[in-house]
Design a protein around this motif. Sequence first.
Motif, PDB file in Angstrom:
ATOM      1  N   LEU A 104      32.625  27.824  36.039  1.00  0.00           N
ATOM      2  CA  LEU A 104      33.847  27.131  36.799  1.00  0.00           C
ATOM      3  C   LEU A 104      33.801  27.559  38.131  1.00  0.00           C
ATOM      4  CD1 LEU A 104      36.599  28.226  34.212  1.00  0.00           C
ATOM      5  CD2 LEU A 104      35.037  26.041  34.272  1.00  0.00           C
ATOM      6  N   SER A 105      34.523  26.434  38.954  1.00  0.00           N
ATOM      7  CA  SER A 105      34.816  26.723  40.242  1.00  0.00           C
ATOM      8  C   SER A 105      35.589  27.978  40.675  1.00  0.00           C
ATOM      9  CB  SER A 105      35.358  25.638  40.804  1.00  0.00           C
ATOM     10  OG  SER A 105      36.105  25.713  42.129  1.00  0.00           O
ATOM     11  N   LEU A 106      35.312  28.980  41.576  1.00  0.00           N
ATOM     12  CA  LEU A 106      36.075  29.727  42.015  1.00  0.00           C
ATOM     13  C   LEU A 106      37.406  29.500  42.542  1.00  0.00           C
ATOM     14  CD1 LEU A 106      33.637  32.490  43.497  1.00  0.00           C
ATOM     15  CD2 LEU A 106      34.585  32.567  41.211  1.00  0.00           C
TER      16      LEU A 106
ATOM     17  N   ALA B   4      47.850  38.706  40.649  1.00  0.00           N
ATOM     18  CA  ALA B   4      47.145  39.387  41.424  1.00  0.00           C
ATOM     19  C   ALA B   4      45.518  39.062  41.498  1.00  0.00           C
ATOM     20  CB  ALA B   4      47.368  40.945  41.482  1.00  0.00           C
ATOM     21  N   GLY B   5      45.316  38.858  40.315  1.00  0.00           N
ATOM     22  CA  GLY B   5      43.800  38.584  39.966  1.00  0.00           C
ATOM     23  C   GLY B   5      43.456  37.182  40.378  1.00  0.00           C
ATOM     24  N   GLY B   6      44.409  36.168  40.374  1.00  0.00           N
ATOM     25  CA  GLY B   6      44.145  34.810  40.919  1.00  0.00           C
ATOM     26  C   GLY B   6      44.032  34.837  42.328  1.00  0.00           C
ATOM     27  N   VAL B   7      45.021  35.607  43.135  1.00  0.00           N
ATOM     28  CA  VAL B   7      45.069  35.666  44.652  1.00  0.00           C
ATOM     29  C   VAL B   7      43.596  36.436  44.941  1.00  0.00           C
ATOM     30  CG1 VAL B   7      46.251  36.810  46.464  1.00  0.00           C
ATOM     31  CG2 VAL B   7      47.510  35.519  44.745  1.00  0.00           C
TER      32      VAL B   7
ATOM     33  N   TRP C 205      38.034  43.578  44.117  1.00  0.00           N
ATOM     34  CA  TRP C 205      38.714  43.836  43.149  1.00  0.00           C
ATOM     35  C   TRP C 205      39.431  42.666  42.110  1.00  0.00           C
ATOM     36  CZ3 TRP C 205      43.688  41.614  43.625  1.00  0.00           C
ATOM     37  CH2 TRP C 205      43.913  41.514  45.052  1.00  0.00           C
ATOM     38  N   GLY C 206      39.678  41.417  42.804  1.00  0.00           N
ATOM     39  CA  GLY C 206      39.982  40.307  42.169  1.00  0.00           C
ATOM     40  C   GLY C 206      39.158  39.907  41.026  1.00  0.00           C
ATOM     41  N   ARG C 207      37.808  40.121  40.880  1.00  0.00           N
ATOM     42  CA  ARG C 207      37.149  39.701  39.570  1.00  0.00           C
ATOM     43  C   ARG C 207      37.738  40.832  38.671  1.00  0.00           C
ATOM     44  NH1 ARG C 207      32.327  41.827  39.859  1.00  0.00           N
ATOM     45  NH2 ARG C 207      31.929  41.091  37.881  1.00  0.00           N
TER      46      ARG C 207
ATOM     47  N   LEU D 134      33.146  34.734  35.837  1.00  0.00           N
ATOM     48  CA  LEU D 134      33.067  35.956  36.906  1.00  0.00           C
ATOM     49  C   LEU D 134      32.153  37.110  36.479  1.00  0.00           C
ATOM     50  CD1 LEU D 134      37.142  36.726  36.389  1.00  0.00           C
ATOM     51  CD2 LEU D 134      35.987  35.660  38.441  1.00  0.00           C
ATOM     52  N   ARG D 135      31.348  36.725  35.472  1.00  0.00           N
ATOM     53  CA  ARG D 135      29.902  37.541  35.481  1.00  0.00           C
ATOM     54  C   ARG D 135      28.706  37.106  35.841  1.00  0.00           C
ATOM     55  NH1 ARG D 135      31.041  41.008  29.787  1.00  0.00           N
ATOM     56  NH2 ARG D 135      33.032  42.036  30.220  1.00  0.00           N
TER      57      ARG D 135
END
Length: 145
Positions: free
Chosen positions: A4-6, A61-64, A72-74, A134-135
């Motif tokens: 998917l698009s980041l 927070a993860g989305g931002v 750390w977002g991943r 994300l992986r």
Amino acid sequence: MEPLSLAFIGWFFAVFSGLVLLVGSALIASLHRSGELARRQLEKTVVNDAALFGIWIFGLAGGVGVIRLEPWGRDVLEFFCWTLIVLVMLSGGMRLRALKKVATEPVNWFTAVAGVALVVAPIVLLCAATIVTLRDATVIAAFAP
């Protein structure tokens, strides 16, 4: 499967989590103002409500973090997705179990399970696609400091 698009992942989870937090806050404020009985009920669920708010804050927070390509977002967003998968599946199972307990006449289990699956499946699939994305090696490289 194509990742998917980041940008989509980051904005989707940031906006959706923010909306959930706003709606949850509005519901709690509304219940707090609606009387003594509702306030006592809120007191009984304060730990659960705080835990849910914490989980949705991880989603925000993860989305931002993904939008900003913070390393750390991943990890935060993946943790949120795994948590959401577990919570949604548990919630669906608990709803089916509650239906079994309160049913006074025969239950159409096909319809009941299909109804739960209609809600659970898209959430689980979106979270699974997000985790796979994300992986992905190219995505991991994009987050490298």
